[in-house]
Design an enzyme around this catalytic site. Structure first.
Site, PDB file in Angstrom:
ATOM      1  N   CYS A  79       0.835  -1.205   0.000  1.00  0.00           N
ATOM      2  CA  CYS A  79       0.000   0.000   0.000  1.00  0.00           C
ATOM      3  C   CYS A  79       0.877   1.266   0.000  1.00  0.00           C
ATOM      4  O   CYS A  79       1.507   1.576  -0.994  1.00  0.00           O
ATOM      5  CB  CYS A  79      -0.977  -0.043   1.164  1.00  0.00           C
ATOM      6  SG  CYS A  79      -2.283   1.177   0.990  1.00  0.00           S
ATOM      7  N   HIS A 167      -3.717  -5.122   0.459  1.00  0.00           N
ATOM      8  CA  HIS A 167      -3.206  -5.570   1.771  1.00  0.00           C
ATOM      9  C   HIS A 167      -3.226  -7.099   1.865  1.00  0.00           C
ATOM     10  O   HIS A 167      -4.290  -7.676   2.062  1.00  0.00           O
ATOM     11  CB  HIS A 167      -4.072  -4.973   2.892  1.00  0.00           C
ATOM     12  CG  HIS A 167      -3.857  -3.509   3.055  1.00  0.00           C
ATOM     13  ND1 HIS A 167      -2.919  -2.989   3.912  1.00  0.00           N
ATOM     14  CD2 HIS A 167      -4.432  -2.455   2.438  1.00  0.00           C
ATOM     15  CE1 HIS A 167      -2.932  -1.673   3.836  1.00  0.00           C
ATOM     16  NE2 HIS A 167      -3.839  -1.316   2.950  1.00  0.00           N
ATOM     17  N   GLU A 169      -2.198  -8.835   4.268  1.00  0.00           N
ATOM     18  CA  GLU A 169      -2.289  -9.272   5.663  1.00  0.00           C
ATOM     19  C   GLU A 169      -3.725  -9.415   6.149  1.00  0.00           C
ATOM     20  O   GLU A 169      -3.951 -10.057   7.173  1.00  0.00           O
ATOM     21  CB  GLU A 169      -1.519  -8.288   6.569  1.00  0.00           C
ATOM     22  CG  GLU A 169      -2.094  -6.878   6.695  1.00  0.00           C
ATOM     23  CD  GLU A 169      -1.691  -5.927   5.568  1.00  0.00           C
ATOM     24  OE1 GLU A 169      -1.257  -6.427   4.514  1.00  0.00           O
ATOM     25  OE2 GLU A 169      -1.842  -4.701   5.730  1.00  0.00           O
ATOM     26  N   SER A 221       0.125 -13.736  38.408  1.00  0.00           N
ATOM     27  CA  SER A 221      -1.184 -13.105  38.558  1.00  0.00           C
ATOM     28  C   SER A 221      -2.311 -14.107  38.351  1.00  0.00           C
ATOM     29  O   SER A 221      -3.470 -13.795  38.555  1.00  0.00           O
ATOM     30  CB  SER A 221      -1.332 -12.005  37.507  1.00  0.00           C
ATOM     31  OG  SER A 221      -1.429 -12.603  36.226  1.00  0.00           O
ATOM     32  N   GLY A 223      -2.846 -15.110  35.376  1.00  0.00           N
ATOM     33  CA  GLY A 223      -3.087 -14.912  33.944  1.00  0.00           C
ATOM     34  C   GLY A 223      -2.124 -15.721  33.089  1.00  0.00           C
ATOM     35  O   GLY A 223      -1.179 -16.332  33.592  1.00  0.00           O
ATOM     36  N   THR A 227       2.026 -16.871  33.846  1.00  0.00           N
ATOM     37  CA  THR A 227       2.128 -18.323  34.044  1.00  0.00           C
ATOM     38  C   THR A 227       3.118 -18.935  33.048  1.00  0.00           C
ATOM     39  O   THR A 227       3.990 -19.723  33.422  1.00  0.00           O
ATOM     40  CB  THR A 227       0.740 -18.996  33.877  1.00  0.00           C
ATOM     41  OG1 THR A 227      -0.167 -18.363  34.773  1.00  0.00           O
ATOM     42  CG2 THR A 227       0.791 -20.477  34.164  1.00  0.00           C
TER      43      THR A 227
END
Ligand code: XMP
Length: 510
Positions: A79, A167, A169, A221, A223, A227
């Site tokens: 682009c 694009h 992607e 936490s 999360g 972890t």
């Protein structure tokens, strides 16, 4: 990392998406702002220029020096990148008569066997631009067109320089990933060896080398990021990793004990610290959400500082930082971005922050963290866990926080979340939770008139929390959940479901 792709960011909203697509091809890549082209390009095997909200014709258009890149390393302009390569090399970019948005068909594919290998003539591509390349740059040959855009793809003869106006992607460019693969694998010769297993192997070896016999402290936490970071470090240095898991009294029902048990089961050297009283006492009487966040941030740091002093001779602080947190963004407006909510508030510099920092997930996107977690055999339930805010239920209790309100909200939340699991809905939702409103409403139970609390249920779909939409949960589920909450949680007589999208609403209520 010797098998690396550089993505130069010109401020496009899709830059991270390019990186995600490249990573999905098992190829490592990095994003750098257009004005920070690395001095040493020897580690990069290919370069991709992103799109941009700028026009190449405007005075403040990004204009980096590509002399170390163009003609020397395989280069793909997307682009704005394609327009940039045309405009500054003898081509002509002009405003197009219409803004070219949305789907188009790529036809008349020619002049290159490798770039469009196995791409179908007429394949759907996605356009999003208002300038158009009217004249190709010197040495260019056209490779494909669409109905509206003649110069939709070109390459420079004698160089591995390619340019596409569409694009690759975005999801709507049907064969976009294959086009990127053709460029990166067939033209640039990159190996598709960036896999979770390979990441674990090289990272564990690098961590061993870097940390040696030193002690490391890490705050868990519950999360996914912290972890996975902990399990990786544990694999590298075993008991020298000291994890601290703090109960701030604002977690979900039973969360502290359940998660602590799971961590211990994983073999982690973890200490659970119940500091509920310290947090709740400090929050007493505070209603302002930003003040709540600041207090929680400060108490957390105090607790963590106290605990870290108990680990003698610790040298390192590990963090679960991930790639989107560290990518330097290109400012399109020139100004700093507005602070919507203060997620991190650090006053002074506590001792643990003077330790060396180690961030093993710093180069990973969230989905890659999950894949690495799976390769480390962390169970699906932990990896698929919904995001949960650091200040926890404090920002879901509107108004001041009391122990009684926390207990009510924990019960409501548990009924909702367990229900989502029982009905097989949990994994269809990106985040869910309940809010306790600071209003009472009239109800009737038996022959009695009640005047009790109202709770809100919220469930959203999202990919990154930046935008979100409410989930169309089945009425039967909502009906059952509402009944169960009102029957089982004393003090609540009304349940409502939040049907607002973000923007303009946010996911949390505070
Ligand atoms: P909002 O409410 O801004 O939330 O739409 C977007 C995502 O961020 C989480 N969130 C927070 N996380 N500390 C956190 O660690 C906070 O203060 C905080 N506020 C919001 C929210 O749960 C959602 O996932």
């Amino acid at each position: 990392m010797q098998n690396n792709v550089l993505i130069l960011d010109f401020g496009s909203q899709y830059t991270q998406l390019i990186a995600r697509r490249v990573r999905e091809l098992n190829i490592f890549c990095e994003i750098k702002p257009y004005n920070k082209v690395p001095q040493d390009m020897s580690v990069y095997k290919a370069v991709i220029l992103s799109g941009s909200p700028f026009s190449v014709r405007s005075e403040d258009a990004p204009h980096p020096d590509l002399s170390q890149i163009k003609g020397k390393i395989p280069l793909l302009g997307v682009c704005y990148g394609a327009q940039y390569l045309a405009h500054f090399h003898g081509g002509l970019v002009a405003p197009s008569n219409t803004r070219e948005y949305g789907r188009a068909r790529l036809t008349n594919i020619k002049n290159d066997e490798r770039f469009f290998y196995e791409i179908t003539d007429g394949t759907q591509v996605w356009m999003s631009h208002s300038d158009t390349i009217q004249k190709l740059p010197e040495g260019a040959v056209i490779m494909a067109s669409t109905g509206d855009v003649e110069n939709a793809a070109y390459r420079i003869e004698g160089e591995d320089t390619y340019a596409i106006q569409f694009h690759p992607e975005v999801y709507h460019t049907t064969q976009g990933k294959l086009i990127l693969e053709n460029f990166l694998v067939h033209i640039a010769g990159l190996k598709q060896s960036w896999t979770p297993d390979a990441f674990v192997e090289t990272t564990v070896a690098a961590l061993k080398e870097k940390i040696g016999d030193d002690k490391v402290i890490l705050g868990l936490s519950g999360g996914v990021d912290s972890t996975v970071a902990a399990v990786l470090l544990h694999k590298a240095i075993g008991k020298h990793l000291h994890c601290i898991f703090v109960n701030n009294g604002l977690l979900r029902k039973n969360e502290f004990q359940d998660v602590l048990d799971q961590y211990q089961h994983m073999g982690l050297n973890v200490k659970g610290v119940d500091a509920s009283a310290r947090f709740l006492d400090a929050l007493a009487g505070v209603s302002d959400p930003e003040k709540k966040r600041k207090i929680i941030g400060k108490v957390f740091i105090d607790v963590f500082d106290d605990e870290s002093h108990l680990v003698e001779d610790a040298k390192w602080l590990a963090q679960g930082t991930i790639y989107p947190d560290v990518i330097e963004s290109v400012s399109v407006t020139g100004g700093p971005s507005a602070t919507i909510k203060s997620h991190h508030n650090v006053g002074g510099l506590p001792d643990f922050m003077k330790l060396n920092v180690v961030e093993p997930l710093k180069m990973l996107f969230k989905d890659e963290v999950r894949r690495v977690g799976a390769s480390l055999h962390i169970d699906d339930e932990r990896l698929g866990r919904h995001p949960f805010p650091g200040p926890g239920l404090a920002i879901r209790i509107l108004g001041d926080i009391t122990r009684e309100k926390v207990a009510i909200l924990q019960e409501v939340d548990a009924i909702f979340i367990n229900g989502l699991r029982e009905w097989g809905l949990y994994d269809k939702v990106w985040q869910a939770g309940a809010m306790l409103l600071p209003v009472n409403s009239v109800g009737v139970m038996g022959d009695e008139r009640t005047y009790e609390k109202c709770v809100v249920l919220r469930a959203v779909e999202s990919t990154d929390g930046m935008t979100a939409d409410w989930v169309d949960l089945p009425y039967a589920f909502l009906q059952k959940t509402s009944n169960s909450i009102i029957n089982k949680v004393p003090g609540v007589n009304r349940v409502v479901y939040d049907i607002s999208s973000k923007p303009p609403a946010t996911i949390e209520w505070e």
